[in-house]
Write an enzyme that holds these catalytic residues in place. Sequence first.
Site: not given
Ligand code: CDV
Length: 276
Positions: A197, A146, A110, A172, A127
């Site tokens: 997301n 993931e 990712n 994220c 990531k």
């Molecule tokens: N895409 C992510 O990493 N989403 C996580 C959700 C699953 C908690 C986030 O930390 O926003």
Amino acid sequence: MSRVITIGAAQLGPIQKAESRAQVVARMLVLMHQAKAKGCGLIVFPELALTTFFPRWYSEDQDEIDAWFEETLPGPETEPLFAAARELGMAFHLGYAEKIVEEGTLRRFNTAVLVDAGGEIVAKYRKVHLPGHDEYDPERAHQHLEKRYFEVGNLGFPVWRALGGIVGMCICNDRRWPETYRVMGLQGVELVLLGYNTPSTNSQSDEAPHLRAFHNLLSMQAGAYQNSTWVVGVAKAGNEDGHELMGGSAIIAPTGEIVAQCRTLGDELVVADCDL
Ligand code: CDV
């Protein structure tokens, strides 16, 4: 001496499973032109920006899974973004699913890249903090696979001298961990770019959407203030095939203050002049 870069946080509204990359890229190009009209030198797109958030769908069919990944960047469908960067003289940050052969091994990450105003990839991040699970979980309202579809990123948290400053990236879930910002802070980071997301609800807890939105901003504002850095956090938002993603994309100053924030759950650009 001030070093100002005008940055656009380009939130994307929902992308349905059936939508093509071409449809999404067309939406992104509209945002790039809006950003140019507002004087942006950089536009920031979300995590896995080119498709629906596919880790919510379980599959055992590797061909089906691989259809969500980019084997080349730019590729035929993403080249228009690079051409627009060159035409508009504007850098962009893009999150995508990366499929790559490294040292003879096929790997999937990712990933996010920073592309400069000449259309060259100048920075890549993979990531590290992968949330979710790796097998089908019947207890969940939606899957979060993931850990099934990606390897843990192998590039660490580097910073780059780019855009007239010192730039870092994360993706994220990384934004929730203080060491993400701290590792970059110790390298003098001035601007952290990240896409997300994030589901509006967690089917495994009764956490309310407003609390989840608070945690989103709390993490990014704390990271900005504690490391004296700009943070630009950009969502993919809204209802994807019946599943709600939060919005709240924000440009946050080194004081921890939000200087611009999206108000909708759709495609939306907010802009700020950021003095690095
Ligand atoms: N895409 C992510 O990493 N989403 C996580 C959700 C699953 C908690 C986030 O930390 O926003």
